[in-house]
Design a protein around this motif. Sequence first.
Motif, PDB file in Angstrom:
ATOM      1  N   PRO A  12      -1.674   1.479   8.417  1.00  0.00           N
ATOM      2  CA  PRO A  12      -1.461   2.383  10.361  1.00  0.00           C
ATOM      3  C   PRO A  12      -1.336   1.430  11.068  1.00  0.00           C
ATOM      4  N   SER A  13      -0.530   0.751  12.010  1.00  0.00           N
ATOM      5  CA  SER A  13      -0.607   0.541  13.637  1.00  0.00           C
ATOM      6  C   SER A  13      -1.873   0.992  14.441  1.00  0.00           C
ATOM      7  N   ARG A  14      -2.685  -0.286  14.658  1.00  0.00           N
ATOM      8  CA  ARG A  14      -3.514   0.564  16.391  1.00  0.00           C
ATOM      9  C   ARG A  14      -2.296   1.287  17.013  1.00  0.00           C
ATOM     10  N   ASN A  15      -0.830   0.919  17.112  1.00  0.00           N
ATOM     11  CA  ASN A  15      -0.036   0.785  18.103  1.00  0.00           C
ATOM     12  C   ASN A  15       0.136   2.657  18.046  1.00  0.00           C
ATOM     13  N   MET A  16       0.495   2.827  16.929  1.00  0.00           N
ATOM     14  CA  MET A  16       1.097   3.883  16.237  1.00  0.00           C
ATOM     15  C   MET A  16       0.460   5.313  16.569  1.00  0.00           C
ATOM     16  N   THR A  17       1.233   6.282  16.973  1.00  0.00           N
ATOM     17  CA  THR A  17       0.328   7.507  17.676  1.00  0.00           C
ATOM     18  C   THR A  17       0.913   8.659  16.281  1.00  0.00           C
ATOM     19  N   PRO A  18      -0.082   9.162  15.401  1.00  0.00           N
ATOM     20  CA  PRO A  18      -0.112  10.084  14.639  1.00  0.00           C
ATOM     21  C   PRO A  18       0.743  11.476  15.100  1.00  0.00           C
ATOM     22  N   GLN A  19       1.352  11.741  14.417  1.00  0.00           N
ATOM     23  CA  GLN A  19       1.506  13.228  14.736  1.00  0.00           C
ATOM     24  C   GLN A  19       0.395  14.287  14.498  1.00  0.00           C
ATOM     25  N   LEU A  20       0.666  14.959  15.569  1.00  0.00           N
ATOM     26  CA  LEU A  20      -0.429  16.132  15.654  1.00  0.00           C
ATOM     27  C   LEU A  20      -0.486  16.753  15.698  1.00  0.00           C
ATOM     28  N   VAL A  21      -0.408  17.908  14.674  1.00  0.00           N
ATOM     29  CA  VAL A  21      -0.277  19.334  14.338  1.00  0.00           C
ATOM     30  C   VAL A  21      -1.627  20.415  14.187  1.00  0.00           C
ATOM     31  N   GLU A  22      -1.395  21.430  15.657  1.00  0.00           N
ATOM     32  CA  GLU A  22      -2.217  22.127  15.954  1.00  0.00           C
ATOM     33  C   GLU A  22      -2.560  23.418  14.648  1.00  0.00           C
ATOM     34  N   ALA A  48      -6.519   9.529  11.587  1.00  0.00           N
ATOM     35  CA  ALA A  48      -5.736   8.879  12.276  1.00  0.00           C
ATOM     36  C   ALA A  48      -5.940   6.823  11.267  1.00  0.00           C
ATOM     37  N   HIS A  49      -7.786   7.128  11.385  1.00  0.00           N
ATOM     38  CA  HIS A  49      -8.005   5.717  11.089  1.00  0.00           C
ATOM     39  C   HIS A  49      -7.284   4.716   9.746  1.00  0.00           C
ATOM     40  N   GLY A  50      -6.649   5.697   7.862  1.00  0.00           N
ATOM     41  CA  GLY A  50      -5.846   4.689   7.666  1.00  0.00           C
ATOM     42  C   GLY A  50      -6.503   4.147   6.303  1.00  0.00           C
ATOM     43  N   CYS A  51      -8.595   4.181   6.196  1.00  0.00           N
ATOM     44  CA  CYS A  51      -8.457   3.533   5.987  1.00  0.00           C
ATOM     45  C   CYS A  51      -8.114   3.659   4.099  1.00  0.00           C
ATOM     46  N   PRO A  52      -7.457   2.706   3.139  1.00  0.00           N
ATOM     47  CA  PRO A  52      -7.649   3.451   2.048  1.00  0.00           C
ATOM     48  C   PRO A  52      -8.389   3.447   1.026  1.00  0.00           C
ATOM     49  N   PHE A  53      -9.528   3.318   1.298  1.00  0.00           N
ATOM     50  CA  PHE A  53     -10.813   4.049   0.176  1.00  0.00           C
ATOM     51  C   PHE A  53     -10.847   4.991   0.041  1.00  0.00           C
ATOM     52  N   CYS A  54     -10.308   5.742   1.854  1.00  0.00           N
ATOM     53  CA  CYS A  54     -10.974   7.345   1.825  1.00  0.00           C
ATOM     54  C   CYS A  54     -11.446   8.128   1.049  1.00  0.00           C
ATOM     55  N   TYR A  55     -12.158   8.696   0.219  1.00  0.00           N
ATOM     56  CA  TYR A  55     -11.703   9.828  -0.657  1.00  0.00           C
ATOM     57  C   TYR A  55     -11.624  10.594  -0.313  1.00  0.00           C
ATOM     58  N   SER A  73      -1.016   9.345   9.297  1.00  0.00           N
ATOM     59  CA  SER A  73       0.255   9.339  10.281  1.00  0.00           C
ATOM     60  C   SER A  73       0.638  11.191  10.167  1.00  0.00           C
ATOM     61  N   LYS A  74      -0.401  11.632   9.705  1.00  0.00           N
ATOM     62  CA  LYS A  74      -0.103  13.578  10.386  1.00  0.00           C
ATOM     63  C   LYS A  74      -1.702  14.350  10.150  1.00  0.00           C
ATOM     64  N   GLU A 175      -9.841  -1.679   7.084  1.00  0.00           N
ATOM     65  CA  GLU A 175      -9.606  -0.266   7.911  1.00  0.00           C
ATOM     66  C   GLU A 175      -8.851  -0.716   9.065  1.00  0.00           C
ATOM     67  N   PRO A 176      -7.597  -0.310   9.270  1.00  0.00           N
ATOM     68  CA  PRO A 176      -6.194  -1.138   9.876  1.00  0.00           C
ATOM     69  C   PRO A 176      -7.073  -0.993  12.044  1.00  0.00           C
ATOM     70  N   THR A 177      -7.296   0.727  11.280  1.00  0.00           N
ATOM     71  CA  THR A 177      -7.510   0.874  13.343  1.00  0.00           C
ATOM     72  C   THR A 177      -8.635   1.433  13.263  1.00  0.00           C
ATOM     73  N   VAL A 178      -9.948   0.643  13.184  1.00  0.00           N
ATOM     74  CA  VAL A 178     -10.719   1.453  13.655  1.00  0.00           C
ATOM     75  C   VAL A 178     -11.472   0.149  14.225  1.00  0.00           C
ATOM     76  N   ALA A 179     -12.290   0.856  15.210  1.00  0.00           N
ATOM     77  CA  ALA A 179     -13.128  -0.155  15.982  1.00  0.00           C
ATOM     78  C   ALA A 179     -14.056  -1.658  14.987  1.00  0.00           C
ATOM     79  N   LEU A 180     -13.741  -2.716  15.310  1.00  0.00           N
ATOM     80  CA  LEU A 180     -14.670  -3.444  14.820  1.00  0.00           C
ATOM     81  C   LEU A 180     -15.904  -3.550  14.440  1.00  0.00           C
ATOM     82  N   PRO A 181     -16.835  -3.916  13.691  1.00  0.00           N
ATOM     83  CA  PRO A 181     -18.466  -3.781  13.180  1.00  0.00           C
ATOM     84  C   PRO A 181     -18.927  -3.890  14.399  1.00  0.00           C
TER      85      PRO A 181
END
Length: 309
Positions: A12-22, A48-55, A73-74, A175-181
């Motif tokens: 995911p891109s840091r500029n990408m806005t995920p679809q938010l479903v209420e 929205a962080h999109g980490c590939p390792f997320c369990y 993305s959703k 951690e593509p869109t996470v704040a840096l360490p």
Amino acid sequence: MTCEHVYAYHAPSRNMTPQLVEIRVKSVLNRVRGMGFGWSVNPYRGCAHGCPFCYARRTHWFLDQDGVTEWSSKVFVKVNAPQVLRAELGRPSWKRELVAVGTATDPYQPAEARYRITRGVLEALLEFRTPVSLVTRSPLVLRDVDLLLELARTAGVTVCVSVATLDPHLARQIEPTVALPHHRLRAVAELSRAGIRTGVMLAPVLPGLTDEPEGLEAVFRAASDAGAHFVSHNVLHLGEVTRDAFFGFLRAHRPELLSTYEALYPKRYAPASYRRQVAARVAECKRKVRLRPPRPLEPPRAPEQLVLL
């Protein structure tokens, strides 16, 4: 699913806005077995962080969503979670047991800045004097220092900030869109200074990427410098859906490690021998690096009684 299902990895891109479903939920307090806590609350589904390792990617299955391509993305927003939680905590059977917030999603992902669901959840937990543990990768947690301080004084609270590596290039890959360490460690420092029990979650430890002794010790030293009260860790596990996402990441970024992971992960967990090796390295870091205990907080003052003359 297995790694034989080939997915192209698209971070995911840091500029990408995920679809938010209420969505509205009927319950939000989940019973947990076999963990260090008995209950959990997740204000969102998806992250929205999109980490590939997320369990937790497989939880998208429960809503017939794709946990590989749609996890970031959703994002489903549980808009009535605080109200539902208040009703659940208000039951006579509730015993004020520890509640873990953010076990299957980051409670401070970007949607929280808009919806403030996590803040509402913390307000409910504070109202019912329920102890809390909270896990996040986001400095947005600092917004709620006021509530966390009140929880610390009245019920008990622990904040875990996840940091897998200090390498900013590697962090941006995993951690593509996470704040840096360094931003997350700054949050650790501010929470610790405020008197909130705060630690670093060195997680997940990734074979061939973040498991070298030097890298682990660097995280420990940075955590100590930030005033962390503890460092805990866990090793990557590759369950359903997560396995496909992470192998897609390896194909895109580190194809030379594919054979290593195929050997280490014929099943979802790394072999016990590898887990013991990592635990030994972490124990050595704990021996070398001193962490400071949290300072006790003064309980809140009782309101002064008005004396009528």
